[in-house]
Design an enzyme around this catalytic site. Structure first.
Site, PDB file in Angstrom:
ATOM      1  N   GLY A  77      44.008  60.254  34.166  1.00  0.00           N
ATOM      2  CA  GLY A  77      45.062  60.734  33.260  1.00  0.00           C
ATOM      3  C   GLY A  77      46.430  60.639  33.930  1.00  0.00           C
ATOM      4  O   GLY A  77      46.724  59.674  34.639  1.00  0.00           O
TER       5      GLY A  77
ATOM      6  N   ILE B 182      40.890  57.519  33.661  1.00  0.00           N
ATOM      7  CA  ILE B 182      40.066  58.697  33.983  1.00  0.00           C
ATOM      8  C   ILE B 182      40.922  59.760  34.680  1.00  0.00           C
ATOM      9  O   ILE B 182      40.778  60.957  34.440  1.00  0.00           O
ATOM     10  CB  ILE B 182      38.861  58.281  34.873  1.00  0.00           C
ATOM     11  CG1 ILE B 182      37.855  57.486  34.031  1.00  0.00           C
ATOM     12  CG2 ILE B 182      38.188  59.502  35.513  1.00  0.00           C
ATOM     13  CD1 ILE B 182      36.765  56.788  34.838  1.00  0.00           C
TER      14      ILE B 182
ATOM     15  N   SER C  90      50.439  25.861  48.649  1.00  0.00           N
ATOM     16  CA  SER C  90      51.240  26.002  47.424  1.00  0.00           C
ATOM     17  C   SER C  90      52.701  25.632  47.645  1.00  0.00           C
ATOM     18  O   SER C  90      53.261  25.839  48.712  1.00  0.00           O
ATOM     19  CB  SER C  90      51.189  27.446  46.913  1.00  0.00           C
ATOM     20  OG  SER C  90      49.870  27.819  46.665  1.00  0.00           O
ATOM     21  N   GLU C  91      53.280  25.095  46.570  1.00  0.00           N
ATOM     22  CA  GLU C  91      54.695  24.702  46.584  1.00  0.00           C
ATOM     23  C   GLU C  91      55.329  25.163  45.283  1.00  0.00           C
ATOM     24  O   GLU C  91      54.613  25.507  44.333  1.00  0.00           O
ATOM     25  CB  GLU C  91      54.805  23.172  46.676  1.00  0.00           C
ATOM     26  CG  GLU C  91      54.217  22.613  47.952  1.00  0.00           C
ATOM     27  CD  GLU C  91      54.424  21.101  48.073  1.00  0.00           C
ATOM     28  OE1 GLU C  91      54.922  20.484  47.102  1.00  0.00           O
ATOM     29  OE2 GLU C  91      54.095  20.570  49.133  1.00  0.00           O
TER      30      GLU C  91
ATOM     31  N   GLN D 184      30.672  62.854  27.823  1.00  0.00           N
ATOM     32  CA  GLN D 184      29.992  61.563  27.673  1.00  0.00           C
ATOM     33  C   GLN D 184      30.959  60.367  27.714  1.00  0.00           C
ATOM     34  O   GLN D 184      30.616  59.297  28.231  1.00  0.00           O
ATOM     35  CB  GLN D 184      29.197  61.555  26.373  1.00  0.00           C
ATOM     36  CG  GLN D 184      28.079  60.543  26.394  1.00  0.00           C
ATOM     37  CD  GLN D 184      27.191  60.639  25.184  1.00  0.00           C
ATOM     38  OE1 GLN D 184      27.666  60.804  24.058  1.00  0.00           O
ATOM     39  NE2 GLN D 184      25.894  60.550  25.384  1.00  0.00           N
TER      40      GLN D 184
ATOM     41  N   GLU E 179      44.434  32.028  45.678  1.00  0.00           N
ATOM     42  CA  GLU E 179      43.266  31.214  46.065  1.00  0.00           C
ATOM     43  C   GLU E 179      42.546  30.614  44.849  1.00  0.00           C
ATOM     44  O   GLU E 179      41.321  30.533  44.807  1.00  0.00           O
ATOM     45  CB  GLU E 179      42.339  31.999  46.991  1.00  0.00           C
ATOM     46  CG  GLU E 179      43.103  32.400  48.250  1.00  0.00           C
ATOM     47  CD  GLU E 179      42.276  32.584  49.480  1.00  0.00           C
ATOM     48  OE1 GLU E 179      41.163  32.064  49.533  1.00  0.00           O
ATOM     49  OE2 GLU E 179      42.777  33.238  50.406  1.00  0.00           O
TER      50      GLU E 179
END
Ligand code: CAA
Length: 379
Positions: free
Chosen positions: A339, A337, A126-127, A279, A363
């Site tokens: 909190g 979940i 990468s560049e 539930q 990647e």
């Protein structure tokens, strides 16, 4: 396709799980906070054989298959993705390519210490203006007869300041476009080779991400991997395997968040009972768990195809695309979940959520994985 794990697979998974619990978990919050590179932990991973798992023993590696590698990657990524990204880059992007395409001299000189974990490596494609559009290389490697003269800048390089060996892609003949690119082995400390400051990141904050600067760096011809102009093809092939590594990292982040969520849901009580008995929470856990299993099957499919010597380009891209989405979705739900506790550092899930994001970027972004998949299915 046989998804049964062998005794060796189970032993590798257990060893990685124990190592992650005993050596990575203590201090992981602190390292993230301080952006501290896990140098001691990576050294231990090298000693335990996690840094060159698939390399043949004669070159210092563990001689294991890709399935063993993804199982270890998942376990280590459940706890610390700053460690597993170094592991992934060293195994997939550096060692694998050197073993497959390096000369015997390159293997003796570079692969042996890399695979045995004495040193670590980096992969520089990468560049600033060539991320997804990787053929558009501005770094140049002028052919000077017995050596190349390397000039330019590379960006977002994992193991940027801690690597000893760098595989650098650079343009030698712009007229030939991507067929004029070479992959060169550069050593740390060579004259004209500079490393920029560490990037201050959202996630994988311990990981060592830097820019690299090359100013008239002399690279001997014997440090070129493969024939003249092979560099882009080399980078693409190496990245196909790298994508299996990052897919297993994403899987580990997701399954780590899932395990923490199950534990918390059984302990935390609201309205007179554990939240696991509500539930709404059950539906979240059920969805997370189903998606994680689907991601695991895609990762294993890609790993098994690679081990059988079959084409795995599409499968690796699918595994990375899907597992990284699952990592993102699962970690967001894990925070929900938990909190308020999910929003603070001690419960780990906020870090996993931040770490998940990079798996959709490096990647090959999710957008690039879609391009790769579409091209494969439309062939
Ligand atoms: N496997 C093998 N070869 C491939 C390939 C693949 N997945 N994808 C492309 N190629 C080959 C093509 O066959 C073609 O070769 P020929 O001309 O010989 O046929 C050549 O590469 C050029 O391909 P295209 O003509 O398709 O070029 P393009 O510009 O249209 O597309 C691209 C190329 C697929 C988008 C590519 O640039 C790409 O993959 N981009 C993403 C780059 C990337 O993943 N960067 C990650 C950086 S490393 C990193 O993140 C490491 C880290 O630190 C964690």
């Amino acid at each position: 396709m046989n998804f049964d794990y062998s005794e060796e697979h189970l032993a590798v998974r257990e060893a990685a799980r124990e190592f992650a619990k005993n050596e990575l978990l203590p201090g992981v919050i602190d390292r993230d906070e301080k952006q501290q590179f896990p140098a001691d932990q990576i050294k231990m991973m090298g000693e335990l054989g996690f840094m060159g798992m698939m390399v043949r023993p004669e070159y210092g590696g563990g001689g294991m298959d890709t399935v063993s590698y993804v199982l270890a990657m998942e376990e280590i990524s459940k706890i610390d993705s700053s460690c597993s990204v170094s592991m992934s880059v060293n195994n997939s992007l550096v060692c694998w390519g050197l073993e497959k395409y390096g000369t015997e001299e390159q293997k003796q000189k570079y692969l042996k210490p890399l695979a045995s974990g004495q040193i670590i490596g980096a992969f520089a494609l990468s560049e600033p203006e060539a991320g997804s559009d990787a053929t558009s290389q501005h770094t140049t490697a002028a052919d000077m007869g017995d050596h190349y003269l390397l000039n330019g800048t590379k960006n977002w390089i994992t193991n940027g300041s801690t690597a000893s060996v760098y595989i650098v892609m650079a343009q030698t003949d712009p007229e030939k476009k991507h067929k004029g690119i070479n992959a060169l082995i550069v050593e740390k400390g060579q004259e004209g080779f500079g490393v920029g400051p560490k990037e201050n990141k959202l996630g994988i904050r311990g990981s060592d991400t830097h820019s690299l600067m090359f100013s008239d760096v002399k690279v001997p011809k014997e440090n070129r991997i493969g024939d003249d102009g092979f560099g882009f093809s080399f980078a693409m092939q190496v990245l196909n395997g790298g994508r299996i590594g990052i897919a297993s990292q994403a899987l580990g982040i997701a399954s780590g968040a899932m395990e923490l969520s199950i534990k918390y849901a059984k302990e935390r009580k609201t309205f007179g009972k554990p939240i696991a008995e509500h539930q709404m929470i059950q539906f979240k856990l059920s969805k997370m768990s189903t998606e994680i299993e689907a991601a695991r099957l895609l990762v294993l499919q890609a790993a098994m195809k690679k081990d059988k010597g079959e084409s795995f380009v599409k499968e690796a891209a699918m595994a990375k695309l899907y597992a990284s989405q699952v990592a993102m979705d699962t970690t967001v739900e894990a925070v929900q979940i938990h909190g308020g506790y999910g929003f603070v550092k001690e419960y780990h899930v906020e870090r996993l959520m931040r770490d998940a994001k990079i798996t959709q970027i490096y990647e090959g972004t999710s957008e690039i994985q879609n391009i790769v998949i579409a091209r494969e299915i439309l062939k």
